[in-house]
Write a protein that holds these residues in place. Structure first.
Motif, PDB file in Angstrom:
ATOM      1  N   GLY A 100      58.968 -40.215 -12.052  1.00  0.00           N
ATOM      2  CA  GLY A 100      59.849 -40.608 -10.979  1.00  0.00           C
ATOM      3  C   GLY A 100      60.524 -41.948 -11.222  1.00  0.00           C
ATOM      4  O   GLY A 100      61.470 -42.284 -10.545  1.00  0.00           O
ATOM      5  N   LYS A 101      60.035 -42.725 -12.164  1.00  0.00           N
ATOM      6  CA  LYS A 101      60.605 -44.045 -12.425  1.00  0.00           C
ATOM      7  C   LYS A 101      61.531 -44.064 -13.626  1.00  0.00           C
ATOM      8  O   LYS A 101      62.180 -45.052 -13.886  1.00  0.00           O
ATOM      9  CB  LYS A 101      59.479 -45.062 -12.659  1.00  0.00           C
ATOM     10  CG  LYS A 101      58.620 -45.278 -11.448  1.00  0.00           C
ATOM     11  CD  LYS A 101      57.537 -46.291 -11.743  1.00  0.00           C
ATOM     12  CE  LYS A 101      56.659 -46.463 -10.514  1.00  0.00           C
ATOM     13  NZ  LYS A 101      55.633 -47.463 -10.757  1.00  0.00           N
ATOM     14  N   VAL A 102      61.607 -42.972 -14.352  1.00  0.00           N
ATOM     15  CA  VAL A 102      62.411 -42.920 -15.571  1.00  0.00           C
ATOM     16  C   VAL A 102      63.738 -42.236 -15.266  1.00  0.00           C
ATOM     17  O   VAL A 102      63.771 -41.081 -14.872  1.00  0.00           O
ATOM     18  CB  VAL A 102      61.668 -42.170 -16.700  1.00  0.00           C
ATOM     19  CG1 VAL A 102      62.554 -42.026 -17.933  1.00  0.00           C
ATOM     20  CG2 VAL A 102      60.373 -42.876 -17.041  1.00  0.00           C
ATOM     21  N   VAL A 162      65.552 -36.149 -15.270  1.00  0.00           N
ATOM     22  CA  VAL A 162      65.530 -37.164 -16.327  1.00  0.00           C
ATOM     23  C   VAL A 162      66.691 -36.880 -17.276  1.00  0.00           C
ATOM     24  O   VAL A 162      66.818 -35.781 -17.803  1.00  0.00           O
ATOM     25  CB  VAL A 162      64.187 -37.171 -17.090  1.00  0.00           C
ATOM     26  CG1 VAL A 162      64.229 -38.165 -18.245  1.00  0.00           C
ATOM     27  CG2 VAL A 162      63.043 -37.497 -16.149  1.00  0.00           C
ATOM     28  N   ARG A 163      67.522 -37.873 -17.463  1.00  0.00           N
ATOM     29  CA  ARG A 163      68.726 -37.710 -18.281  1.00  0.00           C
ATOM     30  C   ARG A 163      68.449 -37.954 -19.760  1.00  0.00           C
ATOM     31  O   ARG A 163      67.595 -38.742 -20.121  1.00  0.00           O
ATOM     32  CB  ARG A 163      69.802 -38.705 -17.831  1.00  0.00           C
ATOM     33  CG  ARG A 163      70.328 -38.458 -16.454  1.00  0.00           C
ATOM     34  CD  ARG A 163      71.403 -39.499 -16.130  1.00  0.00           C
ATOM     35  NE  ARG A 163      71.980 -39.233 -14.843  1.00  0.00           N
ATOM     36  CZ  ARG A 163      71.742 -39.953 -13.757  1.00  0.00           C
ATOM     37  NH1 ARG A 163      70.941 -40.989 -13.804  1.00  0.00           N
ATOM     38  NH2 ARG A 163      72.316 -39.645 -12.626  1.00  0.00           N
ATOM     39  N   MET A 164      69.256 -37.300 -20.573  1.00  0.00           N
ATOM     40  CA  MET A 164      69.282 -37.570 -22.008  1.00  0.00           C
ATOM     41  C   MET A 164      70.522 -38.417 -22.254  1.00  0.00           C
ATOM     42  O   MET A 164      71.632 -38.010 -21.916  1.00  0.00           O
ATOM     43  CB  MET A 164      69.380 -36.263 -22.810  1.00  0.00           C
ATOM     44  CG  MET A 164      69.603 -36.459 -24.298  1.00  0.00           C
ATOM     45  SD  MET A 164      68.226 -37.224 -25.138  1.00  0.00           S
ATOM     46  CE  MET A 164      67.057 -35.869 -25.135  1.00  0.00           C
TER      47      MET A 164
END
Length: 159
Positions: free
Chosen positions: A1-3, A27-29
């Motif tokens: 949740g923090k990334v 979560v994005r690349m």
């Protein structure tokens, strides 16, 4: 949740896509792949489908190709995938040339592009880094930039 996301520069689109598919939802690349960026940014398809995944760009080449990238990303956002590729594809040979080995000298090409386009009055870099590439390298860079339509003022660049 923090990334928010992760950034990688694998320079292997298949490995990046495989890794991107394994990321948790949300979560994005962030791609640093200056060789395969058009396909990686476009992603697995256009739209908000559940399976649509794309890489967000954190690319060194975007400075040198900013005019084309801005228009192309606008086309992608509008769903015009063919036009997006039409605009960005001619920039790939230039990117591969600027980031060619030894890659650590890529900034020389970015600064050269800025100078050619009149964004700075000289082509001098700290520590003499402007001499890190050969004359032949700069001639090819000029040719590729012209072929990609990235010389904003061709008469100035030619001078």
């Amino acid at each position: 949740g923090k990334v928010d996301g992760i950034k990688i520069s694998l320079l292997d689109k298949h490995k990046e896509i495989a890794m991107r598919r394994r990321l948790p939802e949300g979560v994005r690349m962030y791609t640093g792949d200056d060789f395969n960026y058009p396909e990686l940014i476009a992603g697995d398809g256009i739209g908000a489908s559940e399976n649509h995944r794309q890489s967000h760009a954190l690319l060194g080449i975007f400075d040198a190709i900013a005019p084309a990238a801005a228009v192309a990303l606008g086309e992608l956002a509008a769903g015009h995938i063919e036009r997006y590729h039409e605009i960005l594809q001619p920039t790939v040979p230039l990117a591969r040339h600027i980031f060619g080995t030894p890659t650590r000298f890529y900034k020389t090409g970015v600064v050269f592009m800025a100078w050619l386009n009149g964004h700075q009055p000289h082509f001098t870099m700290v520590g003499g880094q402007q001499s890190a590439r050969s004359l032949q390298h700069f001639v090819e860079l000029f040719r590729l930039a012209d072929a990609a339509g990235l010389l904003e003022r061709p008469e100035l660049a030619a001078t």
